[in-house]
Design a protein around this motif. Sequence first.
Motif, mmCIF file in Angstrom:
data_model
loop_
_atom_site.group_PDB
_atom_site.id
_atom_site.type_symbol
_atom_site.label_atom_id
_atom_site.label_comp_id
_atom_site.label_asym_id
_atom_site.label_seq_id
_atom_site.Cartn_x
_atom_site.Cartn_y
_atom_site.Cartn_z
ATOM 1 N N VAL A 193 0.842 -1.204 0.000
ATOM 2 C CA VAL A 193 0.000 0.000 0.000
ATOM 3 C C VAL A 193 0.873 1.248 0.000
ATOM 4 N N ARG A 194 1.912 1.235 0.811
ATOM 5 C CA ARG A 194 2.817 2.391 0.863
ATOM 6 C C ARG A 194 3.511 2.609 -0.485
ATOM 7 N N VAL A 195 3.983 1.540 -1.072
ATOM 8 C CA VAL A 195 4.663 1.669 -2.363
ATOM 9 C C VAL A 195 3.710 2.209 -3.417
ATOM 10 N N ARG A 196 2.480 1.710 -3.445
ATOM 11 C CA ARG A 196 1.522 2.183 -4.445
ATOM 12 C C ARG A 196 1.148 3.639 -4.216
ATOM 13 N N ALA A 197 1.077 4.041 -2.960
ATOM 14 C CA ALA A 197 0.800 5.453 -2.675
ATOM 15 C C ALA A 197 1.914 6.343 -3.206
ATOM 16 N N ASP A 198 3.163 5.933 -2.981
ATOM 17 C CA ASP A 198 4.297 6.717 -3.479
ATOM 18 C C ASP A 198 4.327 6.738 -5.003
ATOM 19 N N ARG A 199 4.051 5.597 -5.613
ATOM 20 C CA ARG A 199 4.031 5.547 -7.075
ATOM 21 C C ARG A 199 2.925 6.442 -7.632
ATOM 22 N N ALA A 200 1.808 6.496 -6.931
ATOM 23 C CA ALA A 200 0.696 7.332 -7.396
ATOM 24 C C ALA A 200 1.082 8.803 -7.385
ATOM 25 N N VAL A 201 1.703 9.259 -6.311
ATOM 26 C CA VAL A 201 2.103 10.669 -6.232
ATOM 27 C C VAL A 201 3.185 10.965 -7.262
ATOM 28 N N THR A 202 4.109 10.032 -7.464
ATOM 29 C CA THR A 202 5.145 10.217 -8.482
ATOM 30 C C THR A 202 4.521 10.363 -9.861
ATOM 31 N N ALA A 203 3.529 9.513 -10.163
ATOM 32 C CA ALA A 203 2.868 9.602 -11.465
ATOM 33 C C ALA A 203 2.076 10.896 -11.599
ATOM 34 N N ALA A 204 1.425 11.319 -10.524
ATOM 35 C CA ALA A 204 0.620 12.550 -10.568
ATOM 36 C C ALA A 204 1.475 13.782 -10.794
ATOM 37 N N THR A 205 2.700 13.749 -10.322
ATOM 38 C CA THR A 205 3.581 14.919 -10.424
ATOM 39 C C THR A 205 4.670 14.732 -11.481
ATOM 40 N N GLY A 206 4.545 13.687 -12.286
ATOM 41 C CA GLY A 206 5.577 13.388 -13.270
ATOM 42 C C GLY A 206 5.440 14.208 -14.532
ATOM 43 N N VAL A 207 5.896 13.657 -15.632
ATOM 44 C CA VAL A 207 5.884 14.339 -16.933
ATOM 45 C C VAL A 207 5.045 13.523 -17.907
ATOM 46 N N PRO A 208 3.866 14.020 -18.284
ATOM 47 C CA PRO A 208 3.254 15.231 -17.755
ATOM 48 C C PRO A 208 2.504 14.929 -16.463
ATOM 49 N N PRO A 209 2.332 15.933 -15.592
ATOM 50 C CA PRO A 209 1.528 15.714 -14.390
ATOM 51 C C PRO A 209 0.069 15.478 -14.756
ATOM 52 N N GLY A 210 -0.691 14.977 -13.802
ATOM 53 C CA GLY A 210 -2.101 14.725 -14.072
ATOM 54 C C GLY A 210 -2.734 13.916 -12.961
ATOM 55 N N PRO A 211 -3.958 13.457 -13.165
ATOM 56 C CA PRO A 211 -4.668 12.718 -12.120
ATOM 57 C C PRO A 211 -4.246 11.256 -12.059
ATOM 58 N N VAL A 212 -4.342 10.674 -10.879
ATOM 59 C CA VAL A 212 -4.171 9.238 -10.681
ATOM 60 C C VAL A 212 -5.377 8.742 -9.895
ATOM 61 N N HIS A 213 -5.639 7.454 -9.984
ATOM 62 C CA HIS A 213 -6.839 6.896 -9.349
ATOM 63 C C HIS A 213 -6.473 5.651 -8.553
ATOM 64 N N LEU A 214 -6.753 5.716 -7.251
ATOM 65 C CA LEU A 214 -6.617 4.563 -6.379
ATOM 66 C C LEU A 214 -8.008 4.151 -5.919
ATOM 67 N N ASN A 215 -8.432 2.961 -6.264
ATOM 68 C CA ASN A 215 -9.722 2.432 -5.816
ATOM 69 C C ASN A 215 -9.467 1.623 -4.546
ATOM 70 N N VAL A 216 -10.187 1.969 -3.469
ATOM 71 C CA VAL A 216 -9.840 1.474 -2.137
ATOM 72 C C VAL A 216 -11.024 0.715 -1.535
ATOM 73 N N PRO A 217 -10.994 -0.621 -1.547
ATOM 74 C CA PRO A 217 -12.120 -1.393 -0.996
ATOM 75 C C PRO A 217 -12.051 -1.483 0.525
ATOM 76 N N PHE A 218 -13.218 -1.396 1.142
ATOM 77 C CA PHE A 218 -13.322 -1.548 2.594
ATOM 78 C C PHE A 218 -14.523 -2.429 2.929
ATOM 79 N N ALA A 219 -14.330 -3.344 3.857
ATOM 80 C CA ALA A 219 -15.438 -4.104 4.434
ATOM 81 C C ALA A 219 -15.715 -3.568 5.830
ATOM 82 N N LYS A 220 -16.941 -3.713 6.287
ATOM 83 C CA LYS A 220 -17.308 -3.234 7.622
ATOM 84 C C LYS A 220 -16.583 -4.053 8.688
#
Length: 586
Positions: free
Chosen positions: A151-178
């Motif tokens: 999870v930590r690695v994917r979070a870092d990769r997401a921010v890197t992609a969002a701020t990369g060349v070119p910058p833009g949006p990234v999407h993390l779909n996050v499932p949760f059970a009660k």
Amino acid sequence: MSDGAPNRATLHARVLADELAKAGVSRVCVAPGSRSTPLTVAFDAREDVTVYSHLDERAAAFFALGAAKRSNDPVALVCTSGTAAANFHPAVVEADQSRVPLVVLTADRPPELRDSGANQTIDQQKLYGDAVRLYADLPEPAVEDRRLRSVRVRADRAVTAATGVPPGPVHLNVPFAKPLEPTEVPADSTHGVPDDWERDHELAASGREGAFVTTTPGRMALPDDALNALVDSLADADRGLLVAGPTDRDLTALAALADSTGFPVLADPLSGLRYGAHVADVPVYGGYDGYLDPAVTADWPDPDVVLRFGASPTSKPLRKYLARTDARQVVVDPAGEWREAEFAASDLVTADPDVLARALADRVDADGGWPADTFARAERVHDETVADTADFFEGAIARRLVADAPDPATVFVSNSMPVRDVDRFGAPRSADLTVLGNRGASGIDGVTSSALGAGRAVEDPLVLLTGDLAYYHDANGLLALSRCGVDATIVLVNNDGGGIFHMLPIEDFDPPFEGQFKTPHGLDFEPTADLYGFEYARVRDADAFADAYRESLDSDGTQVVEIVSDADASHRVREALRERVVDRLA
């Protein structure tokens, strides 16, 4: 990270929020919902993250877009499952097209409930298609060391992609059970977190001091042989031209290049170059939309070389002028993408604009080569003609708004006629104005929210120039004034419908022009002041606008200054001004 998590959903959300914050996310826009509860609670508990609460997902997304656009930092978005995520889509598209870093977090039902008819469950996987730089379906929460590190690695990769060349949006779909709330459950249950687990797995639970994965980006520079060839082309040119289109990147290095070459700079108002201290020292022009007519430029010599930075210019006359020339046109884009819809450019250079401009400025020494006063005279005639008109029209509002805006200020401009009027009538000024707009997909949805997000990202005064349809479209966004603590001067040009359509051939066909295109609405917007808690003034002439505008700029809080306008009459004035300028120059 705090002490022991009460359940696995809380643990996963804390880890994700912690890693995003360490990776550089300091702002998050949250829309309320049940399935996203773990994420909302996790971000709300952090002192290093500012949380903006929005009741409307579309408004939240555009607010985040504006904040990221103004700050150039990634901003996160959180929503619950179902159509809440779909309401983010327009802002995601705009962020993609205009290269704005967003981290979109959509809470989801656990996998076993997908395709089951479960309430508020839709297919959220790759919901935004190729509009995002990165998509990941995060693993279900589980108390596992390796899974949390992933999870930590994917979070870092997401921010890197969002701020990369070119910058833009990234999407993390996050499932949760009660359970979704931070409810204590037995440590040995399916959803529990064993005692001392976080202490025994500190790297997964708490991460590292900084980001879990440190990414070191490079800045793309041309190899020496390619750079030298471009230097020779500029040095040998009899007449060079610099064109700065819309961009949120810093293009001020172009001022140094203009100074070293003497090349005129045609600067879009959204380029960051039309306004600033450099305007006093380098030839920056902004009135080209009013004089780059074939009747004028037919007698001008063509430029030999044109260096183009940023996206395609707002001005259609400028785009058509460049297409008519026989110049070598070099489009500079850090991502190597094609953003020139006339298909007249001859070269695409993949390089960081700032690095390239500075390298060229250090190596090229030229005198511009243009006949004396070619652009300067045209700009002067345009400015004098506009200043001499006694007619009250929408372009005069844009001209006054830019000329009297505070120094410094953030000025946000709506699409359709407002941005075109600022392009043509907002003269270059030696002031620290950051002029922004949503020119990626060029929609009118979310304009108010984007402006308020931009205003909240910095301390500068905020001015928004918008039209009646854009104001109506995003009225929900006005709630951010109070909920997110934003003060603004909102200039509302009300011409009772779609004034932009007067520029199109359909104007000559009525019906259906009036009922299906201009679409007059007859709405009174003053009650929005009572609904959202701000001051409201309605004016009908230039002097009254100037007074109300200055009064708002000098006042605390938010004021809406509405100008009642006639779209057809304003369009006729624009046409007449163009004719007068062309007649004087041709």
